[in-house]
Write a protein that holds these residues in place. Structure first.
Motif, PDB file in Angstrom:
ATOM      1  N   ALA A  16       0.813  -1.217   0.000  1.00 41.81           N
ATOM      2  CA  ALA A  16       0.000   0.000   0.000  1.00 41.81           C
ATOM      3  C   ALA A  16       0.849   1.271   0.000  1.00 41.81           C
ATOM      4  O   ALA A  16       0.371   2.339  -0.391  1.00 41.81           O
ATOM      5  N   ARG A  17       2.115   1.167   0.380  1.00 41.74           N
ATOM      6  CA  ARG A  17       2.994   2.333   0.438  1.00 41.74           C
ATOM      7  C   ARG A  17       4.148   2.241  -0.565  1.00 41.74           C
ATOM      8  O   ARG A  17       4.964   3.154  -0.650  1.00 41.74           O
ATOM      9  N   CYS A  18       4.227   1.136  -1.276  1.00 43.60           N
ATOM     10  CA  CYS A  18       5.372   0.887  -2.157  1.00 43.60           C
ATOM     11  C   CYS A  18       5.183   1.577  -3.510  1.00 43.60           C
ATOM     12  O   CYS A  18       4.148   1.396  -4.164  1.00 43.60           O
ATOM     13  N   PRO A  19       6.169   2.340  -3.976  1.00 46.84           N
ATOM     14  CA  PRO A  19       6.046   3.024  -5.284  1.00 46.84           C
ATOM     15  C   PRO A  19       6.129   2.061  -6.468  1.00 46.84           C
ATOM     16  O   PRO A  19       5.813   2.446  -7.596  1.00 46.84           O
ATOM     17  N   TYR A  20       6.545   0.812  -6.213  1.00 44.35           N
ATOM     18  CA  TYR A  20       6.697  -0.152  -7.297  1.00 44.35           C
ATOM     19  C   TYR A  20       5.611  -1.221  -7.282  1.00 44.35           C
ATOM     20  O   TYR A  20       5.704  -2.209  -8.011  1.00 44.35           O
ATOM     21  N   ALA A  21       4.586  -1.053  -6.482  1.00 44.95           N
ATOM     22  CA  ALA A  21       3.587  -2.109  -6.269  1.00 44.95           C
ATOM     23  C   ALA A  21       2.766  -2.374  -7.534  1.00 44.95           C
ATOM     24  O   ALA A  21       2.487  -1.465  -8.327  1.00 44.95           O
ATOM     25  N   SER A  22       2.382  -3.641  -7.698  1.00 48.51           N
ATOM     26  CA  SER A  22       1.510  -4.055  -8.790  1.00 48.51           C
ATOM     27  C   SER A  22       0.563  -5.135  -8.257  1.00 48.51           C
ATOM     28  O   SER A  22       0.599  -5.480  -7.071  1.00 48.51           O
ATOM     29  N   GLU A  23      -0.277  -5.659  -9.109  1.00 51.83           N
ATOM     30  CA  GLU A  23      -1.219  -6.706  -8.696  1.00 51.83           C
ATOM     31  C   GLU A  23      -0.500  -7.921  -8.140  1.00 51.83           C
ATOM     32  O   GLU A  23      -0.993  -8.596  -7.240  1.00 51.83           O
ATOM     33  N   GLU A  24       0.674  -8.200  -8.684  1.00 55.24           N
ATOM     34  CA  GLU A  24       1.454  -9.362  -8.232  1.00 55.24           C
ATOM     35  C   GLU A  24       1.807  -9.269  -6.750  1.00 55.24           C
ATOM     36  O   GLU A  24       1.957 -10.285  -6.066  1.00 55.24           O
ATOM     37  N   CYS A  25       1.931  -8.051  -6.253  1.00 55.32           N
ATOM     38  CA  CYS A  25       2.337  -7.834  -4.856  1.00 55.32           C
ATOM     39  C   CYS A  25       1.250  -8.248  -3.861  1.00 55.32           C
ATOM     40  O   CYS A  25       1.524  -8.376  -2.664  1.00 55.32           O
ATOM     41  N   HIS A  26       0.038  -8.420  -4.331  1.00 56.98           N
ATOM     42  CA  HIS A  26      -1.058  -8.803  -3.438  1.00 56.98           C
ATOM     43  C   HIS A  26      -1.200 -10.315  -3.314  1.00 56.98           C
ATOM     44  O   HIS A  26      -2.124 -10.800  -2.668  1.00 56.98           O
ATOM     45  N   GLN A  27      -0.259 -11.049  -3.921  1.00 54.20           N
ATOM     46  CA  GLN A  27      -0.180 -12.489  -3.729  1.00 54.20           C
ATOM     47  C   GLN A  27       0.756 -12.772  -2.553  1.00 54.20           C
ATOM     48  O   GLN A  27       1.616 -11.962  -2.209  1.00 54.20           O
ATOM     49  N   PRO A  28       0.608 -13.938  -1.900  1.00 50.20           N
ATOM     50  CA  PRO A  28       1.501 -14.281  -0.769  1.00 50.20           C
ATOM     51  C   PRO A  28       2.969 -14.189  -1.154  1.00 50.20           C
ATOM     52  O   PRO A  28       3.373 -14.639  -2.222  1.00 50.20           O
TER      53      PRO A  28
END
Length: 313
Positions: free
Chosen positions: A283-295
């Protein structure tokens, strides 16, 4: 070098009115004999809870802790008393951690008396040795905590922790409540004591400058989980996780020729209560993507360099 401490998948959850607080969630690491492991992260990430759970001041929800190859997670009675002599803690605030109604001498004597291993004359001699070891003057034997400055109070706390010759010491932000000039004295004292007594430390702090000075290896913690761990040199030179990058950017620099490029984290901090699967920093990462919401799993990407980030290949 053999490991003195081994932590495997340790968890500590607290039941609160709105759900379950995952204060420490599936944490694993080792600490070698005579080594210092730094644990860093912002306030509320679970650093102190981790330390207290390891030395059994709080009971683990799940997982295992080993001291010198012996599992100590669920030991009780005489066995718990025996292992507690090998593990001690130095608390953050030297004023609140000392009994205000007990003199310096009595505070240091207390663990010696309760161990029932020493005679009266031995207790007195050992107390004198401990005061000399940590640099507390003889004239302060009868002083109360409020009569001492912060540095001396912390030295008394260190003497109390070392009274029974432990092998492993949790240093829970032991210098954060002290003036900067006193911080250096206490850190140097801890390093000297480590060499003299072959101590292993787990050094909990939010100050990366301090942890760089004292630690052999570093674990970076975020909302109850480890996001990166490596040697100190490797972490500062080749850090991989975006959260570690943000922490390091906040270290003040004395080089006026290099402008600070501080990373300002945006977005809301994920709640540790009933967290969803995936990276808790997303939620705070500037590089986040949909993949980041996986375990996410903490995995070794280089020798002795582990990171929990799907963006790091």
């Amino acid at each position: 070098m053999s490991n003195l401490i081994e932590v495997k998948n340790l968890k500590k959850y607290f039941h609160v009115s709105s759900g379950i607080n995952h204060a420490v969630d599936d944490v694993s690491f080792t600490i070698g004999r005579g080594e210092t492991l730094g644990v860093v992260g912002e306030s509320g990430c679970g650093k102190s809870t981790l330390g207290r759970t390891i030395i059994r001041l709080q009971e683990a929800t799940d997982g295992s802790t080993f001291l010198d190859g012996e599992e100590i997670t669920h030991v009780k009675g005489k066995d718990l008393k025996r292992i507690r002599e090998k593990m001690q803690i130095i608390f953050q605030d030297p004023y609140s951690s000392l009994n205000p109604r007990k003199r310096v001498e009595t505070t240091i004597m207390e663990p010696l008396k309760y161990s029932h291993k020493y005679k009266s004359d031995e207790i007195k001699k050992r107390t004198e040795e401990l005061m000399d070891l940590v640099g507390v003057e003889e004239r302060l034997r009868q002083a109360y905590p409020h009569e001492l400055d912060g540095g001396r109070r912390q030295r008394v706390g260190i003497a109390r922790a070392l009274a029974l010759n432990p092998e492993f010491v949790i240093c829970d932000e032991p210098v954060s409540a002290l003036d900067v000039s006193i911080q250096a004295q206490v850190l140097n004292l801890l390093l000297d004591l480590q060499q003299q007594m072959n101590l292993s430390y787990m050094f909990v702090t939010h100050d990366l400058s301090v942890v760089r000075y004292i630690s052999d290896n570093i674990c970076v913690m975020y909302l109850g989980q480890l996001v990166e761990k490596s040697s100190t040199k490797e972490l500062f030179e080749n850090h991989l996780h975006p959260y570690t990058e943000a922490l390091l950017s906040a270290i003040p620099s004395t080089d006026i020729t290099k402008p600070m490029q501080r990373i300002q984290l945006k977005g809301e901090i994920t709640s540790p209560i009933n967290p969803k699967p995936g990276c808790r920093f997303a939620a705070r990462c500037p590089y986040a993507s949909e993949e980041c919401h996986q375990p996410q799993q903490l995995r070794e990407v280089k020798p002795n360099h582990f990171v929990s980030c799907c963006k790091v290949k």
